[in-house]
Design a protein around this motif. Sequence first.
Motif, PDB file in Angstrom:
ATOM      1  N   TYR A 433     -17.798 -71.401  24.286  1.00  0.00           N
ATOM      2  CA  TYR A 433     -17.084 -72.679  24.214  1.00  0.00           C
ATOM      3  C   TYR A 433     -17.612 -73.477  23.029  1.00  0.00           C
ATOM      4  N   ALA A 434     -16.691 -74.034  22.236  1.00  0.00           N
ATOM      5  CA  ALA A 434     -17.076 -74.922  21.139  1.00  0.00           C
ATOM      6  C   ALA A 434     -16.106 -76.085  21.099  1.00  0.00           C
ATOM      7  N   SER A 435     -16.631 -77.281  20.921  1.00  0.00           N
ATOM      8  CA  SER A 435     -15.775 -78.454  20.742  1.00  0.00           C
ATOM      9  C   SER A 435     -15.920 -78.947  19.311  1.00  0.00           C
ATOM     10  N   TYR A 436     -14.801 -79.309  18.742  1.00  0.00           N
ATOM     11  CA  TYR A 436     -14.741 -79.717  17.335  1.00  0.00           C
ATOM     12  C   TYR A 436     -15.295 -81.128  17.148  1.00  0.00           C
ATOM     13  N   CYS A 437     -15.971 -81.332  16.021  1.00  0.00           N
ATOM     14  CA  CYS A 437     -16.390 -82.684  15.635  1.00  0.00           C
ATOM     15  C   CYS A 437     -16.406 -82.765  14.119  1.00  0.00           C
ATOM     16  N   ALA A 438     -15.838 -83.826  13.570  1.00  0.00           N
ATOM     17  CA  ALA A 438     -15.805 -84.005  12.119  1.00  0.00           C
ATOM     18  C   ALA A 438     -17.111 -84.535  11.562  1.00  0.00           C
ATOM     19  N   GLY A 439     -17.995 -85.033  12.417  1.00  0.00           N
ATOM     20  CA  GLY A 439     -19.247 -85.609  11.945  1.00  0.00           C
ATOM     21  C   GLY A 439     -19.086 -87.061  11.550  1.00  0.00           C
ATOM     22  N   GLU A 440     -20.216 -87.715  11.321  1.00  0.00           N
ATOM     23  CA  GLU A 440     -20.201 -89.159  11.049  1.00  0.00           C
ATOM     24  C   GLU A 440     -20.237 -89.500   9.571  1.00  0.00           C
ATOM     25  N   SER A 441     -20.279 -88.513   8.715  1.00  0.00           N
ATOM     26  CA  SER A 441     -20.370 -88.743   7.277  1.00  0.00           C
ATOM     27  C   SER A 441     -19.023 -88.509   6.612  1.00  0.00           C
ATOM     28  N   ASP A 520      -3.103 -83.005  25.622  1.00  0.00           N
ATOM     29  CA  ASP A 520      -3.302 -84.444  25.749  1.00  0.00           C
ATOM     30  C   ASP A 520      -1.976 -85.118  26.100  1.00  0.00           C
ATOM     31  N   SER A 521      -1.979 -86.439  26.120  1.00  0.00           N
ATOM     32  CA  SER A 521      -0.784 -87.176  26.548  1.00  0.00           C
ATOM     33  C   SER A 521       0.381 -87.012  25.588  1.00  0.00           C
ATOM     34  N   GLU A 522       0.105 -86.549  24.366  1.00  0.00           N
ATOM     35  CA  GLU A 522       1.154 -86.294  23.392  1.00  0.00           C
ATOM     36  C   GLU A 522       1.610 -84.843  23.407  1.00  0.00           C
ATOM     37  N   GLY A 523       1.055 -84.052  24.326  1.00  0.00           N
ATOM     38  CA  GLY A 523       1.415 -82.644  24.394  1.00  0.00           C
ATOM     39  C   GLY A 523       0.679 -81.766  23.410  1.00  0.00           C
ATOM     40  N   ARG A 524      -0.315 -82.312  22.717  1.00  0.00           N
ATOM     41  CA  ARG A 524      -1.067 -81.538  21.735  1.00  0.00           C
ATOM     42  C   ARG A 524      -2.127 -80.691  22.429  1.00  0.00           C
ATOM     43  N   PRO A 525      -2.400 -79.480  21.907  1.00  0.00           N
ATOM     44  CA  PRO A 525      -3.398 -78.620  22.539  1.00  0.00           C
ATOM     45  C   PRO A 525      -4.783 -79.273  22.545  1.00  0.00           C
ATOM     46  N   VAL A 526      -5.432 -79.226  23.684  1.00  0.00           N
ATOM     47  CA  VAL A 526      -6.805 -79.721  23.816  1.00  0.00           C
ATOM     48  C   VAL A 526      -7.758 -78.579  24.144  1.00  0.00           C
ATOM     49  N   ILE A 527      -7.437 -77.763  25.128  1.00  0.00           N
ATOM     50  CA  ILE A 527      -8.244 -76.601  25.482  1.00  0.00           C
ATOM     51  C   ILE A 527      -7.401 -75.351  25.227  1.00  0.00           C
ATOM     52  N   VAL A 528      -7.924 -74.482  24.355  1.00  0.00           N
ATOM     53  CA  VAL A 528      -7.241 -73.243  24.000  1.00  0.00           C
ATOM     54  C   VAL A 528      -8.204 -72.092  24.251  1.00  0.00           C
ATOM     55  N   VAL A 529      -7.701 -71.025  24.866  1.00  0.00           N
ATOM     56  CA  VAL A 529      -8.535 -69.862  25.202  1.00  0.00           C
ATOM     57  C   VAL A 529      -7.955 -68.632  24.515  1.00  0.00           C
ATOM     58  N   LYS A 530      -8.833 -67.849  23.901  1.00  0.00           N
ATOM     59  CA  LYS A 530      -8.429 -66.558  23.347  1.00  0.00           C
ATOM     60  C   LYS A 530      -9.340 -65.480  23.898  1.00  0.00           C
ATOM     61  N   LEU A 539     -11.791 -73.235  22.903  1.00  0.00           N
ATOM     62  CA  LEU A 539     -11.834 -74.329  21.936  1.00  0.00           C
ATOM     63  C   LEU A 539     -11.449 -75.642  22.607  1.00  0.00           C
ATOM     64  N   SER A 540     -12.245 -76.684  22.345  1.00  0.00           N
ATOM     65  CA  SER A 540     -11.827 -78.051  22.641  1.00  0.00           C
ATOM     66  C   SER A 540     -11.550 -78.729  21.311  1.00  0.00           C
ATOM     67  N   THR A 541     -10.354 -79.263  21.151  1.00  0.00           N
ATOM     68  CA  THR A 541     -10.001 -79.908  19.888  1.00  0.00           C
ATOM     69  C   THR A 541     -10.522 -81.344  19.799  1.00  0.00           C
ATOM     70  N   TYR A 542     -11.155 -81.821  20.855  1.00  0.00           N
ATOM     71  CA  TYR A 542     -11.748 -83.163  20.885  1.00  0.00           C
ATOM     72  C   TYR A 542     -13.261 -83.051  21.084  1.00  0.00           C
ATOM     73  N   PRO A 543     -14.043 -83.931  20.432  1.00  0.00           N
ATOM     74  CA  PRO A 543     -15.507 -83.906  20.582  1.00  0.00           C
ATOM     75  C   PRO A 543     -15.968 -84.739  21.779  1.00  0.00           C
ATOM     76  N   PHE A 544     -15.666 -84.260  22.981  1.00  0.00           N
ATOM     77  CA  PHE A 544     -15.926 -85.083  24.158  1.00  0.00           C
ATOM     78  C   PHE A 544     -17.407 -85.409  24.328  1.00  0.00           C
ATOM     79  N   GLU A 545     -18.281 -84.449  24.049  1.00  0.00           N
ATOM     80  CA  GLU A 545     -19.729 -84.705  24.182  1.00  0.00           C
ATOM     81  C   GLU A 545     -20.172 -85.785  23.200  1.00  0.00           C
ATOM     82  N   TYR A 546     -19.660 -85.708  21.972  1.00  0.00           N
ATOM     83  CA  TYR A 546     -20.025 -86.727  20.987  1.00  0.00           C
ATOM     84  C   TYR A 546     -19.535 -88.104  21.417  1.00  0.00           C
ATOM     85  N   PHE A 547     -18.291 -88.202  21.848  1.00  0.00           N
ATOM     86  CA  PHE A 547     -17.779 -89.502  22.298  1.00  0.00           C
ATOM     87  C   PHE A 547     -18.734 -90.118  23.320  1.00  0.00           C
ATOM     88  N   ALA A 548     -19.104 -89.327  24.323  1.00  0.00           N
ATOM     89  CA  ALA A 548     -19.965 -89.864  25.383  1.00  0.00           C
ATOM     90  C   ALA A 548     -21.343 -90.230  24.865  1.00  0.00           C
TER      91      ALA A 548
END
Length: 644
Positions: A433-441, A520-530, A539-548
């Motif tokens: 499992y990996a969640s995406y994050c763009a980073g703070e820079s 998500d609420s817009e119908g965009r993929p959030v959790i994808v499994v291959k 894959l998580s397309t949102y950085p939930f751990e970072y948000f928290a």
Amino acid sequence: MERPSPLLSVDGTPAIWLGANFWSRSGGPLMWTTYDPAVVREELRVLADHGLNLTRSFFYWPDFHPEPDLLDEQCIANFQDFLDAHLEFGLTTVPTFLVGHMSGENWDPAWRGGRDLYSDIWFVGRQSWYVRELTARFAEHPAIAGWLITNEMPIYGGEAPRPVVAAWAEILVNAVRAGGGTQPVSIGDGAWGIETTGHDNGFSAVDLAGVTDFIGPHVYRMETDQIRQHLKAAFIAELCAISEQPIIMEEFGLTSDFVSPAGAASYYRQLLHNTLLAGATGWIAWNNTDYDTIIGQRPYSHHPFELHFGITDSTGRPKPPLLELAAFADTLASVDLPNARRAPVDAAIVVGSYLAADYPFTNESERQLIVAAGEQAYVAAHEAHIPVAVVREAEDGGIPSGYGLYLLPSIKQLTGPSWLKLAELAAGGATVYASYCAGESGAQRGPWWIYTEELFGVTRELSYGLVEPLEAGSEVGVTFVAPFGSLAAGSSLSFRVAGNEHSRTFLPVSVTDGEVVAVDSEGRPVIVVKRHGTGRAVLSTYPFEYFASVLGRINPEETWRLYDALADVAGVERDVQVDDPRIFVDSLVHTDGRRFVFFVSQHPDPVTFTPVVPGTLVALDGSPSDASISLDPYGVAVRVLAFD
């Protein structure tokens, strides 16, 4: 897979240190020139009566080393009596040599003259002489348990390049050995280097491990979330395992001016038990006593909260932290810690090599993000009752094999070979499992991910140089459109958005050969499994751990439910189950086969629960135990699991 918890050895015998950093209430740092042997003995007696077996003591440098080639013989005589007093109460001590920093102030030997502590060859020579001579005076005394070179030298001597610090440390450790010191030795720097904080202060745990026998975190960090606060020292201990040495919690504690008596007790209780379960095998609280009788003496006069870090008050009466240490001593004896190890686990949090390697043109904020996101994942794993290892990505892309579930929380970057390794692990049967994050820079703000389609079955839909912004404080609603472990189709989760303008974003994707299981609420993929062979990549397309991680008073938040589902999908063994994210569960296993199960409450109120186990829980003494367990606020219970 096994989790490390190496034991310190003294003369070939495993040592479990449980004690307090020690300055006498008769003088604080000036105790050696105002030495009162009767008061010292009374202070040591109280510690011994409560099950402690050790102190960490201090050669206050300005007093012990008044001239470059001279030691103060009266201070030495007082320290000799101090050692003899330890033997009277069955205690040992770990002396600390270069004590120029203490409790909010720095002091120099009168003759320092502004010389650099690490690179002035004459001054380093004087330090080496001082260390060697003091070691020679006391090395044969049976009260000596070990040695520490400094007290928080990054605060006193400042930062320096890693090669300079490593050379300086080697010289001073060699001085201990030249003086006849055979006991374990470490630096006393606090373990605040790049591998645990993301900031390179020159004191690298990996570099120093080459000349030392243990690593000693000093933990006083403060938080905005109660559960993160309770697990913070434990996560630091996990990060310290990079040195592959015994982990001694060399300093921790709190001033009673900052907290209620109950809060002081619960903080100690949580830190002691959680760091034990994180692999620590020694604990030295800061510190033995309060100092109201010397309120006008520096540093206490200008840092008055430093008066009250004691585990006893200024008359020697036990405070709540000492009572917690006494109870913990009983627990350590009951589980026979020298013959117990952490239970093996099937899940791992992966810490990227960018934290420790200091690659060129790597932003420090990104290293700090690795720590913050990893810590929040550590919290979520505990809430999901997933005992985890914390493993490091190697610089060559090596990620340890053998786990059933790999958690890569809110990652911006891995080395190139690691992306290939993740596919290999999944093909071998693991859930990755990996969640995406763009980073703070804002520098190179795109995803540093490669082989995204090959691994996750998605293509990225980004515009160059831009991120997909999310509004701070908004909610991301996630709906599962397919069953996923413990989450049935139709289940919903909600997450708060946080971060700066660079990190407060998600990864837009189009799905190729992956399976969308949540949107998500817009119908965009959030959790994808291959699927990959017998395993899968998630894959998580949102950085939930970072948000928290950047939000206060947030835990438990719903990442634990996602992790719970991941553990189900991966088939992670969780044979002790509790239906409550605020009850943490982990185990130690004795060499005789006994399994000690620890239940650690994160409830601020009393709680009663009934764990589901593949057998029977009995008390530590072997007597029957009720199926239900009741815990006081932030309480801890230990049971023995007897398999049917």
